[in-house]
Design an enzyme around this catalytic site. Sequence first.
Site, PDB file in Angstrom:
ATOM      1  N   CYS B 137      11.844  12.227 -23.436  1.00  0.00           N
ATOM      2  CA  CYS B 137      11.190  13.418 -22.885  1.00  0.00           C
ATOM      3  C   CYS B 137       9.692  13.380 -23.184  1.00  0.00           C
ATOM      4  O   CYS B 137       9.294  13.363 -24.349  1.00  0.00           O
ATOM      5  CB  CYS B 137      11.821  14.661 -23.493  1.00  0.00           C
ATOM      6  SG  CYS B 137      11.148  16.157 -22.781  1.00  0.00           S
ATOM      7  N   CYS B 384       1.442 -12.196   4.743  1.00  0.00           N
ATOM      8  CA  CYS B 384       1.395 -11.182   3.675  1.00  0.00           C
ATOM      9  C   CYS B 384       2.359 -10.028   3.902  1.00  0.00           C
ATOM     10  O   CYS B 384       2.596  -9.235   2.998  1.00  0.00           O
ATOM     11  CB  CYS B 384      -0.022 -10.653   3.522  1.00  0.00           C
ATOM     12  SG  CYS B 384      -0.533  -9.594   4.880  1.00  0.00           S
TER      13      CYS B 384
HETATM   14  S1  SF4 Z   1      -0.690 -11.106  10.690  1.00  0.00           S
HETATM   15 FE1  SF4 Z   1      -2.143 -10.360   9.156  1.00  0.00          FE
HETATM   16  S2  SF4 Z   1      -1.126  -8.623   8.246  1.00  0.00           S
HETATM   17 FE2  SF4 Z   1       0.485  -9.763   9.332  1.00  0.00          FE
HETATM   18  S3  SF4 Z   1       1.335 -11.121   7.784  1.00  0.00           S
HETATM   19 FE3  SF4 Z   1      -0.253 -12.269   8.846  1.00  0.00          FE
HETATM   20  S4  SF4 Z   1      -2.072 -11.966   7.612  1.00  0.00           S
HETATM   21 FE4  SF4 Z   1      -0.618 -10.397   6.978  1.00  0.00          FE
END
Ligand code: SF4
Lengths: 466, 424
Positions: B137, B384
């Site tokens: 807590c 990404c």
């Molecule tokens: S297109 Fe751009 S945002 Fe999408 S995975 Fe590739 S780098 Fe990342």
Amino acid sequence: MTDSSHAAKTPIEMPPVPETPDIAAGRLSPEEYKENFSDLLPALDRRRAIIEADRCYFCYDAPCIEACPTGIDIPSFIHKISTDNVKGAATDILTANIMGGACARVCPVEELCEDACVRNTQNSQPVKIGRLQRYAVDGLMQRDDKQIFTRKEPTGKKIAVIGAGPAGMSCAHRLATLGHNVVVFDAKTKAGGLNEYGIAAYKLPDDFAQKEIDYILSIGGIEMRYEHALGEKIKLEELRRDFDAVFVGTGLSGVNKLGLDGEDLKGVENAVDYIAALRQAKDLSKLPVGRKIVVIGGGNTAIDIAIQTKRLGAEDVTLVYRRGEDDMNATWHEQELAQNNGVVIKHWAQPKRLIGWNGHVRQIEFEYTQLDGSGKLTGTGDTFTLLVDTVFKAIGQHFVPSPVQEGGRDLLTITPKGKIAVNEDRQTSLDNVWAGGDCIEGQDLTVAAVEDGKRAAIAIDRALSA
Amino acid sequence: MADLSSNFVGIKSPNPFWLASAPPTDKEYNVVRAFEAGWGGVVWKTLGEDPPVVNVSSRYGAMHYSGQKIAGFNNIELITDRPLDVNLKEIERVKKNWPDRAMVVSLMVPCEEESWEKILRRVETTGCDGIELNFGCPHGMSERGMGSAVGQVPEYIQMVTEWCKKHTKIPTLVKLTPNITNILLPARAAVNGGADGVSLINTINSITAVNLDIMAPEPVVNGKGAHGGYCGPAVKPIALNMVGEIARDPECKNIPISGIGGVETWRDAAEFIALGAGTVQVCTAAMHYGFKIVEDMVDGLNNWMDEKGYHSIDDFRGAASKNFVDWGQLDMNYDIKALINQDLCIKCGLCHIACEDTSHQAITAERVDGQRKYTVIDEECVGCNLCMHVCPVEDCITMEEVQHDKPYMTWLEDPRNPANKKTA
Ligand code: SF4
Ligand SMILES: Cc1cc2nc3c(=O)[nH]c(=O)nc-3n(C[C@H](O)[C@H](O)[C@H](O)COP(=O)(O)OP(=O)(O)OC[C@H]3O[C@@H](n4cnc5c(N)ncnc54)[C@H](O)[C@@H]3O)c2cc1C
Ligand SMILES: Cc1cc2nc3c(=O)[nH]c(=O)nc-3n(C[C@H](O)[C@H](O)[C@H](O)COP(=O)(O)O)c2cc1C
Ligand code: SF4
Ligand code: SF4
């Protein structure tokens, strides 16, 4: 049966017709009038507005912006609603469209912004842009700091605006913010144009049009001169001489005729005239309305008169249009609204004959229509007849050029369709005269008129500061 | 039909869904309703020494997000504010009437052996299945030297756990606070103290919002606010990580874990279990929707287990743990690219602007015959996932693996690693 003193021929196939038309006021209880002519769609409260705003994806290069004739930054204002920045949202709207409040209520959004919303493509409803727009503008209007505009340094220039409708008032407001002084001339005793006299009562209740005009005028620098009709009290050539620029936004003052015998019988009326009377009525229970009504036309005016007479207590309202459902100018949304209000819509029939007794219309004969091999509309020869107390003509309006003529000669170029010719900037063939709204070509919509006025104002400002 | 029954440190329950020690478990009335609804067990609201604590009025704050209520929840309540006697009698009665359900009693007394010994003796008489030491807590009680004030000092955790193990035979769980930089230290202390299991997480120090009119943190108590404990869906990622870290830590010696924090659905529960938890505990979701949500938890978990061919909880418990590794263990040769399904794309442009403004300029925005078109430039895409996450259309952007015959190569093995260059 009726006796021989009746003017027109009696169709043999008809049952006996009551002699006097049933046109009466006070068909409804006070509560019914109130309910029938209050807001069509209730305002969104804060929570519902935020939930709706959160449905917006905040699109990049948003298609809805492109679909708005005034180019309001829709994702931006909706995002601001979602963060409770209502003033910022309203500022986005009003800087692009000074009549954003009226447009939120009267725009056929199903054909404009909401039709373009990417949300439509996911078997889903579009974001309710119109209702959010109303939420933002109404929210601003409730604030003490609702004046979001300031005027630029005075320029010393004076511009005449003719017509106090959406086109004229939008032009006047933008010019005033740019530091010019404006004199608005209107033939009538009130400003607002069709917002005041034409739009369906349940779309702009509670004197909305005048409140909006008051807001527009609160910027300062706009002088209103009522009962000044162009071509009568004032002349275009004089205005061109006395002002630095002139904007013409006089709308459409001519009503199209059916071209049938008996059109001057009592009970054969222009829809727009009756709507104007309805809009100006202090007490709707004093406004007489027929029991059996036939509306001729396929546009929004036809829909509006049909719904409003039905809501005034008419028993049967039949809207007759000479072509099919998809050819109607009225949007699907408006057609649906009419049907939900109990209006019967008949397609593929055109009026042939108006039949009266004692000088008042009592029957109307229609002929069925079809498209012939070449796609031309023709009568089939088969007919039907409807009993009527009132026939409303709603087959369109046209621009009346006489105010911009002198000695029977056009002062400025008129297009083949009979409207004032303008360029991109809404400048006419006369270099110090601009025009916009219904009197030029393009969509006859409030929002389009506002955009015309705005564009013309920007062009006038540019021309005057050059 | 999979077998959802659970045997956690010897505590049996018909399913692994327990209610966490909190208002839903504060009284017989609530707990009976919970058992009627189908909950597998409860951890009774934390008991303390008499006289009972007194709570303030205005107790909960919440984080609403994008029109969604209670993404996160926060409270400034203390432990039970009812007399010890009353609680103990109710616990005894409920356990007698519901013998198949897990009845764990949460405890918090001052950091003295005597106090713990005294309360343990009384709690044992209820016939409860286990105790949970509330070292978590983070508000109020910690100012009195209890709760997270103990939980933040591993030595205290070990010491108190040892006392409890000395004075009772009932299975002992230690409830950990997440308000610490490395969860392994208190977890190892509990292990070293002889705990039978750990439960985590308790709530996180938080201010859910600042009231900009009153100029005070929410929930505002007459013009002032204190930090509270944060829980609910928003804390699940933090809880998952802490559970996962303990489960894979050799020094924690596979200590049984009761996973807590943001569990709202069977799927949340399955995730905790996959990372090593034996049971899960729920508070906020029950407080938001009522006890009925357990139906779907049981049913959904059952159906999912059938679909996957798992017969018991143990069949998949910890199954994701071996794949929870340090960054340095990841494959540097793995290569994925975003792919937009043009038929599903609704042209909102969000993928473009996200990648364009904030990432790798790998999605073009074009007009083809007046129509908007968004396409991934494979050479620029680093895989990404940002665009996939922002895309509002399900399965519209997928991440496609680039086929190659390169081996699994960690950073340690990667020639781009400067450490490898030096030795080369
Ligand atoms: S297109 Fe751009 S945002 Fe999408 S995975 Fe590739 S780098 Fe990342
Ligand atoms: C019945 C009806 C319903 C409609 N419903 C909708 C709707 O729901 N949504 C929508 O978007 N649009 C609707 N419209 C269309 C919309 O009202 C018009 O497109 C819009 O009002 C055009 O604005 P305007 O300024 O060009 O003209 P108007 O609004 O017609 O204003 C013209 C102004 O000029 C004045 N004027 C005219 N002649 C002279 C003169 N000689 N001298 C001085 N002043 C003059 C008039 O008094 C008037 O004030 C509707 C139209 C009608 C007729
Ligand atoms: C109002 C409230 C009171 C709580 N009281 C206690 C308590 O007395 N003892 C305890 O160990 N945890 C207490 N907790 C923490 C919960 O048991 C649980 O650890 C935490 O809420 C995270 O789970 P959740 O995300 O399912 O809510 C409380 C939580 C809330 C919301
Ligand atoms: S298209 Fe729809 S979702 Fe996209 S910005 Fe416009 S209103 Fe929002
Ligand atoms: S985010 Fe998804 S739906 Fe929107 S443009 Fe990109 S791919 Fe299309």
